[in-house]
Motif scaffolding. Structure first.
Motif, PDB file in Angstrom:
ATOM      1  N   GLN A 214      49.699  77.729  67.463  1.00 56.54           N
ATOM      2  CA  GLN A 214      49.206  76.538  66.753  1.00 56.54           C
ATOM      3  C   GLN A 214      48.304  76.940  65.575  1.00 56.54           C
ATOM      4  OE1 GLN A 214      49.377  72.762  68.244  1.00 56.54           O
ATOM      5  NE2 GLN A 214      51.312  73.839  68.425  1.00 56.54           N
ATOM      6  N   ARG A 215      48.806  77.904  64.770  1.00 58.65           N
ATOM      7  CA  ARG A 215      48.043  78.372  63.619  1.00 58.65           C
ATOM      8  C   ARG A 215      48.791  78.058  62.331  1.00 58.65           C
ATOM      9  NH1 ARG A 215      46.173  84.409  65.631  1.00 58.65           N
ATOM     10  NH2 ARG A 215      44.659  83.750  67.219  1.00 58.65           N
ATOM     11  N   VAL A 216      48.003  77.766  61.292  1.00 61.78           N
ATOM     12  CA  VAL A 216      48.579  77.458  59.983  1.00 61.78           C
ATOM     13  C   VAL A 216      47.927  78.369  58.945  1.00 61.78           C
ATOM     14  CG1 VAL A 216      49.013  75.674  58.262  1.00 61.78           C
ATOM     15  CG2 VAL A 216      48.782  75.032  60.661  1.00 61.78           C
ATOM     16  N   LEU A 217      48.744  79.072  58.158  1.00 59.89           N
ATOM     17  CA  LEU A 217      48.223  79.899  57.062  1.00 59.89           C
ATOM     18  C   LEU A 217      48.388  79.137  55.756  1.00 59.89           C
ATOM     19  CD1 LEU A 217      49.312  83.577  57.817  1.00 59.89           C
ATOM     20  CD2 LEU A 217      47.044  82.562  58.020  1.00 59.89           C
ATOM     21  N   LEU A 218      47.331  79.137  54.937  1.00 64.67           N
ATOM     22  CA  LEU A 218      47.307  78.340  53.710  1.00 64.67           C
ATOM     23  C   LEU A 218      47.119  79.225  52.475  1.00 64.67           C
ATOM     24  CD1 LEU A 218      44.784  75.642  55.004  1.00 64.67           C
ATOM     25  CD2 LEU A 218      47.285  75.430  54.970  1.00 64.67           C
ATOM     26  N   ASN A 219      47.445  78.627  51.321  1.00 68.82           N
ATOM     27  CA  ASN A 219      47.210  79.265  50.033  1.00 68.82           C
ATOM     28  C   ASN A 219      46.376  78.307  49.199  1.00 68.82           C
ATOM     29  OD1 ASN A 219      47.354  80.441  47.472  1.00 68.82           O
ATOM     30  ND2 ASN A 219      49.425  81.223  47.835  1.00 68.82           N
ATOM     31  N   LEU A 220      45.260  78.788  48.638  1.00 70.96           N
ATOM     32  CA  LEU A 220      44.388  77.936  47.828  1.00 70.96           C
ATOM     33  C   LEU A 220      44.426  78.305  46.347  1.00 70.96           C
ATOM     34  CD1 LEU A 220      41.218  77.694  50.131  1.00 70.96           C
ATOM     35  CD2 LEU A 220      43.020  76.008  49.844  1.00 70.96           C
ATOM     36  N   LYS A 221      45.338  79.205  45.968  1.00 66.83           N
ATOM     37  CA  LYS A 221      45.428  79.600  44.556  1.00 66.83           C
ATOM     38  C   LYS A 221      45.848  78.391  43.710  1.00 66.83           C
ATOM     39  CE  LYS A 221      46.648  84.467  45.351  1.00 66.83           C
ATOM     40  NZ  LYS A 221      47.687  85.494  45.146  1.00 66.83           N
ATOM     41  N   VAL A 222      45.110  78.137  42.647  1.00 65.27           N
ATOM     42  CA  VAL A 222      45.399  76.994  41.776  1.00 65.27           C
ATOM     43  C   VAL A 222      46.826  77.062  41.242  1.00 65.27           C
ATOM     44  CG1 VAL A 222      44.762  75.822  39.630  1.00 65.27           C
ATOM     45  CG2 VAL A 222      42.979  76.700  41.153  1.00 65.27           C
ATOM     46  N   SER A 223      47.290  78.282  40.916  1.00 69.19           N
ATOM     47  CA  SER A 223      48.642  78.458  40.362  1.00 69.19           C
ATOM     48  C   SER A 223      49.732  78.059  41.350  1.00 69.19           C
ATOM     49  CB  SER A 223      48.853  79.912  39.931  1.00 69.19           C
ATOM     50  OG  SER A 223      48.679  80.778  41.055  1.00 69.19           O
ATOM     51  N   GLU A 224      49.412  78.069  42.648  1.00 70.57           N
ATOM     52  CA  GLU A 224      50.403  77.767  43.682  1.00 70.57           C
ATOM     53  C   GLU A 224      50.309  76.327  44.181  1.00 70.57           C
ATOM     54  OE1 GLU A 224      52.729  79.784  45.025  1.00 70.57           O
ATOM     55  OE2 GLU A 224      52.230  81.544  43.843  1.00 70.57           O
ATOM     56  N   CYS A 225      49.202  75.660  43.864  1.00 69.00           N
ATOM     57  CA  CYS A 225      48.924  74.370  44.514  1.00 69.00           C
ATOM     58  C   CYS A 225      49.064  73.171  43.588  1.00 69.00           C
ATOM     59  CB  CYS A 225      47.530  74.377  45.124  1.00 69.00           C
ATOM     60  SG  CYS A 225      47.378  75.605  46.451  1.00 69.00           S
ATOM     61  N   SER A 226      49.823  73.302  42.517  1.00 71.91           N
ATOM     62  CA  SER A 226      50.077  72.160  41.636  1.00 71.91           C
ATOM     63  C   SER A 226      51.392  71.515  42.025  1.00 71.91           C
ATOM     64  CB  SER A 226      50.139  72.624  40.173  1.00 71.91           C
ATOM     65  OG  SER A 226      50.586  71.566  39.350  1.00 71.91           O
ATOM     66  N   SER A 227      51.422  70.185  41.978  1.00 76.93           N
ATOM     67  CA  SER A 227      52.656  69.470  42.334  1.00 76.93           C
ATOM     68  C   SER A 227      53.636  69.409  41.171  1.00 76.93           C
ATOM     69  CB  SER A 227      52.324  68.044  42.784  1.00 76.93           C
ATOM     70  OG  SER A 227      51.672  67.352  41.742  1.00 76.93           O
ATOM     71  N   GLY A 228      53.251  69.960  40.029  1.00 81.44           N
ATOM     72  CA  GLY A 228      54.179  69.976  38.890  1.00 81.44           C
ATOM     73  C   GLY A 228      53.487  69.648  37.587  1.00 81.44           C
TER      74      GLY A 228
ATOM     75  N   PHE B  27      42.861  63.701  60.262  1.00 80.36           N
ATOM     76  CA  PHE B  27      43.516  63.676  61.573  1.00 80.36           C
ATOM     77  C   PHE B  27      43.318  64.987  62.345  1.00 80.36           C
ATOM     78  CE2 PHE B  27      45.790  60.657  58.902  1.00 80.36           C
ATOM     79  CZ  PHE B  27      45.694  59.495  59.674  1.00 80.36           C
ATOM     80  N   GLY B  28      42.408  65.876  61.837  1.00 83.90           N
ATOM     81  CA  GLY B  28      41.961  67.004  62.641  1.00 83.90           C
ATOM     82  C   GLY B  28      42.751  68.284  62.569  1.00 83.90           C
ATOM     83  N   VAL B  29      43.852  68.345  61.834  1.00 83.21           N
ATOM     84  CA  VAL B  29      44.620  69.594  61.707  1.00 83.21           C
ATOM     85  C   VAL B  29      43.838  70.570  60.826  1.00 83.21           C
ATOM     86  CG1 VAL B  29      46.781  70.625  60.906  1.00 83.21           C
ATOM     87  CG2 VAL B  29      46.810  68.378  61.998  1.00 83.21           C
ATOM     88  N   THR B  30      43.753  71.848  61.251  1.00 78.83           N
ATOM     89  CA  THR B  30      43.035  72.855  60.453  1.00 78.83           C
ATOM     90  C   THR B  30      43.938  74.048  60.158  1.00 78.83           C
ATOM     91  OG1 THR B  30      42.172  73.921  62.434  1.00 78.83           O
ATOM     92  CG2 THR B  30      40.782  72.251  61.400  1.00 78.83           C
ATOM     93  N   GLY B  31      43.588  74.793  59.107  1.00 77.64           N
ATOM     94  CA  GLY B  31      44.349  75.976  58.740  1.00 77.64           C
ATOM     95  C   GLY B  31      43.432  77.014  58.109  1.00 77.64           C
ATOM     96  N   LEU B  32      43.949  78.232  57.965  1.00 77.49           N
ATOM     97  CA  LEU B  32      43.168  79.330  57.391  1.00 77.49           C
ATOM     98  C   LEU B  32      43.812  79.825  56.102  1.00 77.49           C
ATOM     99  CD1 LEU B  32      40.977  81.618  57.542  1.00 77.49           C
ATOM    100  CD2 LEU B  32      42.689  82.943  58.814  1.00 77.49           C
ATOM    101  N   ALA B  33      42.989  79.931  55.061  1.00 76.66           N
ATOM    102  CA  ALA B  33      43.416  80.572  53.814  1.00 76.66           C
ATOM    103  C   ALA B  33      42.803  81.969  53.795  1.00 76.66           C
ATOM    104  CB  ALA B  33      42.962  79.771  52.607  1.00 76.66           C
ATOM    105  N   PRO B  34      43.604  83.032  54.015  1.00 73.82           N
ATOM    106  CA  PRO B  34      43.062  84.400  54.018  1.00 73.82           C
ATOM    107  C   PRO B  34      42.479  84.762  52.651  1.00 73.82           C
ATOM    108  CG  PRO B  34      45.330  84.329  54.841  1.00 73.82           C
ATOM    109  CD  PRO B  34      45.058  83.005  54.230  1.00 73.82           C
ATOM    110  N   LYS B  35      41.659  85.762  52.639  1.00 72.31           N
ATOM    111  CA  LYS B  35      40.975  86.189  51.410  1.00 72.31           C
ATOM    112  C   LYS B  35      41.945  86.426  50.255  1.00 72.31           C
ATOM    113  CE  LYS B  35      37.214  89.423  50.289  1.00 72.31           C
ATOM    114  NZ  LYS B  35      36.425  90.547  50.816  1.00 72.31           N
ATOM    115  N   VAL B  36      43.107  87.010  50.553  1.00 68.67           N
ATOM    116  CA  VAL B  36      44.069  87.346  49.488  1.00 68.67           C
ATOM    117  C   VAL B  36      44.737  86.100  48.903  1.00 68.67           C
ATOM    118  CG1 VAL B  36      44.589  89.656  50.318  1.00 68.67           C
ATOM    119  CG2 VAL B  36      45.871  87.717  51.233  1.00 68.67           C
ATOM    120  N   SER B  37      44.647  84.960  49.629  1.00 66.89           N
ATOM    121  CA  SER B  37      45.306  83.729  49.164  1.00 66.89           C
ATOM    122  C   SER B  37      44.304  82.669  48.733  1.00 66.89           C
ATOM    123  CB  SER B  37      46.191  83.155  50.280  1.00 66.89           C
ATOM    124  OG  SER B  37      47.146  84.095  50.698  1.00 66.89           O
ATOM    125  N   MET B  38      43.066  83.099  48.507  1.00 60.05           N
ATOM    126  CA  MET B  38      42.014  82.127  48.189  1.00 60.05           C
ATOM    127  C   MET B  38      41.936  81.779  46.715  1.00 60.05           C
ATOM    128  SD  MET B  38      38.824  83.238  50.595  1.00 60.05           S
ATOM    129  CE  MET B  38      37.690  82.560  49.417  1.00 60.05           C
TER     130      MET B  38
END
Length: 838
Positions: free
Chosen positions: A711-725, A670-681
């Motif tokens: 209209q900016r979104v900051l993201l985290n792509l760290k595996v440790s942070e992105c698990s649903s449980g 649906f076109g929404v985009t966000g940025l994962a900064p280097k420290v959160s990759m």
């Protein structure tokens, strides 16, 4: 607690019992009698139907009075009380013993066996054999019209005719006239310990009060007749010392309070209470007149036809605060709706609540197949989800129907209390069975609803869902269990060799009726909705460039490969007879970067790709995606459709749009985009972002923060942070999908390139042990190998993976496959002992 009840409904597994004061209870099939339970256990053990085991509906019918005992009172999930009952004579008559039995007594009994001269009856008294001769049963058998004999488990009102051997043998009668005339007397020596509901006694009025009458009976006992159980025609004319007949309704086990009724229908044992006409249930009465108001209980009304009705206190107003007692003076008129009928009180139960009076559905009979209904999630079970439509109507959404795709973890999408919009697949009011679907394609469908074979006219186009895909074609189901066959040649305008690879169970499809034989319940269908004849020369059949159909983002289609381009595939949508052209970028062929190029390499023109999702539709340029993780996220609605829906903490599935030195841009459906900064990759230290991510890579991102103004979104792509449980389950699911794709690639490889080379690549899997011959040892320490199993392939091992072995060309050795690169035909192996031993 012992109670007199009246059978309200009969189903395969329970009896619904109407109890005094508007209550209801349930008798499970295992609480009928010992003999019946024994036969049920025998049938279960044998695994086949017993000829002499009758169903509950063969033996019981609504309107029959039964004695019962409360076994438990439980609170259901919605806060309602559920009263479990038993009519087993061992429990109901437990207060009786052999020495207490006397002629003239009226008891409950159950047929335990059929003998030559009569029936053995279980009256629940230990040490007593009760026998019912044939001649004493004939009158009853003819009246009930349930066959020439009584059935095992059948409930009977029995009068003791003769007692022998101090109660060890008794002879019974079920003759209707004898039962109806029976009267409990002092001579029968009843006590508070063995007194039974259903006994008719002579009672004397002791005191008349607004809420009822206090009476005495059987010389020494006292009881209460409440206002609902006075004879309506004499309710204002009772006086002290007046003698009349009364029927015992209940006996409390500890307080020994006895409640009785003076209503005429109960004063002749074996009779039935008056019933409500079916057309009155659910009726709205414009002017009902208040006859009496009881501040702790409710109000009695007279309806427009002169019958009496009762409204409980909670049904007199919307809330306790809005209740006004002054509005319920005798003679006041109110609008109400009949919501139930109490057989034991011979009264309609009504409600004055506006939301009930205006309710679209009140009972199962009000719901029709194909109706769209609103409900609340009531419970999540392994078989599906229970939905509460109204207080008295609950339905089941089978697991297959929770969404357009099969949900592996429905609890992530639905919570108890969630409002849901469903469509009725099937409604059986008699069995209180309501089956619903939450598939959006069905709920929102504007096409005709097909719920019987008679309506299946040739040319009819409607929606259904696949329940089976096999070599012969697909079986498609509609409403009310109507189903039909789509033969293999009608699946598509293009040949489909393996329907089970293209279609899946639960998939919503649009079909056209070709032929129907209603009497045989045979239905022939087609997925080819266009009746245009196929062109004779397929080479001249070029798909039109004009896009005739607009697809919504998230819509799933099947496509055929038209052309391979440098950056992806050009495809045509099968559903529209190939008239719509779209493209699948190479990076959207798979969730796994390594598989994308392999799939592009292996796929050929004419291949059919099932379940591809529309990612964007800008004018005539339709972009599709085959990423299963992205498709699942959209279909399970784990997505955001616009910026306003984004909340910090959300876990969203997307794909890498761009890799920059300062971070990674991620795009979501649906076109929404966000940025994962280097420290959160990454959980690891990132030197170069390109070492960690590539464009098109599927990722799960966690929303860290949002800037609404910019209209900016900051993201985290760290595996440790992105698990649903359950990270283990998620990892296994990803691995499973990866190996599923690898298997698909192997099947595609078998038909391309040199047969021997393709066969070799397909058989080589990581972990496989090979017998190889050393071909060459290079200066850097690595080695090349050959062998019959790797003909045409380059097999190599690095210096590290040669281990401690000193090898020379010509040596034979064992090696373990580490990795197979199908694109370059390279195979990487290891000779290390610790790996070979595993």
């Amino acid at each position: 607690m012992l109670l007199l009840g009246c059978i309200k409904e009969v189903s395969d597994y329970e009896l619904v019992i109407s109890l005094p004061n508007g209550l209801s209870g349930f008798v499970p099939v295992t609480q009928i009698s010992d003999a019946y339970s024994k036969m049920l256990s025998k049938q279960v053990a044998q695994g086949e139907l017993l000829e002499d085991l009758n169903t509950l509906s063969d033996m019981y019918s609504p309107g029959t009075l039964v004695r019962c005992i409360v076994t438990s009172v439980e609170k259901s999930a919605d806060g309602r009380r559920s009263i479990k009952l038993s009519i087993n004579p061992k429990k109901v008559n437990k207060g009786l013993n052999a020495s207490a039995l006397t002629s003239g007594m009226l008891l409950s009994g159950f047929v335990s066996s059929v003998e030559d001269h009569g029936y053995l009856i279980d009256i629940g008294v230990s040490g007593t054999h009760a026998f019912l001769p044939h001649q004493k049963a004939q009158n009853y058998i003819k009246a009930v019209k349930r066959g020439p004999d009584l059935k095992i488990g059948q409930n009977l009102n029995c009068v003791i005719v003769e007692v022998k051997n101090e109660g060890r043998v008794v002879r019974l009668s079920v003759d209707r006239s004898e039962v109806a005339a029976s009267l409990a007397t002092e001579r029968q020596n009843w006590t508070l310990s063995n007194l039974l509901p259903g006994l008719v006694v002579k009672a004397q009025v002791q005191k008349v009060a607004p809420l009822g009458i206090k009476v005495s009976f059987l010389s020494s006992f006292t009881g209460i007749v409440d206002f609902m159980h006075m004879d309506p025609e004499k309710s204002m004319n009772y006086s002290p010392d007046q003698v009349m007949k009364a029927c015992i309704l209940s006996i409390h086990p500890t307080s020994k309070v006895v409640r009785l009724t003076l209503r005429q229908s109960f004063l002749h044992p074996g009779g039935s209470p008056n019933q409500l006409s079916n057309d009155r249930m659910g009726a709205v009465v414009e002017d009902s007149t208040v006859k009496a108001f009881y501040k702790q209980f409710g109000a009695v009304f007279e309806l427009d036809d002169g019958t009496l009705a009762f409204a409980r206190l909670k049904h007199l107003s919307k809330t306790r605060k809005s209740f006004k007692p002054g509005a319920f003076k005798t003679g006041c008129k109110h609008k109400c709706r009949i919501i139930d009928y109490s057989l034991m009180d011979e009264m309609c139960i009504v409600s004055l609540k506006y939301q009930i009076i205006e309710a679209r559905f009140l009972q199962y009979q009000d719901i029709h197949t194909g109706d769209v209904v609103q409900g609340k999630v009531f419970a999540l079970k392994p078989i599906g989800m229970q939905v509460k439509v109204t207080d008295g109507i609950k339905g089941l959404v089978p697991s297959m129907h929770l969404a357009d795709v099969i949900l592996k973890q429905p609890e992530k999408k639905y919570n108890i209390g969630d409002e849901v919009r469903c469509r009725v697949l099937e409604c059986n009011p008699a069995g209180k069975k309501l089956i619903l679907t939450l598939k959006k394609s069905l709920v929102q469908s504007k096409l005709p609803v097909l719920f019987n074979y008679e309506d299946a006219k040739p040319g009819l186009i409607t929606h259904g869902f696949v329940v089976c895909a096999r070599e012969f074609g697909c079986i498609v189901k509609f409403y009310n269990d109507v189903k039909g066959l789509v033969p293999k040649n009608e699946l598509s305008s293009e040949p489909i060799s393996c329907p089970d690879k293209v279609f899946h169970e639960g998939q919503v499809v649009k079909v056209m009726v070709l032929k129907c034989e209603p009497h045989q319940e045979r239905l022939l269908l087609s997925f080819r909705l266009s009746s245009k004849p196929a062109p004779e020369d397929k080479k001249e059949c070029t798909p039109k460039k004009k896009q005739e159909v607009k697809y919504q983002i998230g819509e799933v289609v099947d496509v055929k490969v038209l052309k391979k381009k440098d950056n992806g595939l050009e495809v045509s949508v099968l559903e529209d007879e190939g008239n719509v052209i779209a493209s699948i970028p190479t990076v959207h062929l798979s969730d796994f970067v390594a598989n994308c190029k392999l799939l592009w390499h292996c796929l050929q023109e004419g291949d059919v790709l099932p379940r591809v999702m529309c990612l964007s539709d800008k004018g005539e340029h339709i972009i599709l995606s085959r990423k299963s993780a992205v498709i699942s996220a959209v279909q399970e609605e784990q997505v955001v459709r616009n910026f306003s829906e984004i909340q910090p903490g959300m876990l969203l599935t997307g794909y890498v749009r761009n890799v920059m030195p300062f971070g990674v841009f991620v795009e979501f459906p649906f076109g929404v985009t966000g940025l994962a900064p280097k420290v959160s990759m990454s959980d690891k230290f990132v030197t170069d972002t390109k070492d960690h991510f590539v464009v098109g890579q599927t990722v799960i991102a966690k929303v860290m923060s949002i800037d609404e103004e910019k209209q900016r979104v900051l993201l985290n792509l760290k595996v440790s942070e992105c698990s649903s449980g359950d990270s283990a389950a998620e990892s296994f699911a990803l691995l499973n999908q990866y190996f599923k794709e690898v298997k698909e690639i192997r099947n595609l490889l078998r038909r391309t390139g040199e047969p021997s080379r393709a066969q070799g690549l397909c058989e080589l899997v990581p972990g496989k042990e090979l017998q190889l011959v050393v071909q060459d040892v290079k200066e850097d320490g690595s080695a090349l190998f050959s062998g019959s199993c790797v003909t045409g392939l380059t097999v190599t091992a690095t210096r590290y993976h040669l281990g401690d072995k000193n090898i020379v060309p010509g040596d034979k050795t064992k090696a373990l496959v580490l990795h197979v690169d199908a694109l370059t035909s390279k195979v990487y192996v290891s000779l290390r002992e610790e790996l070979l031993k595993r």
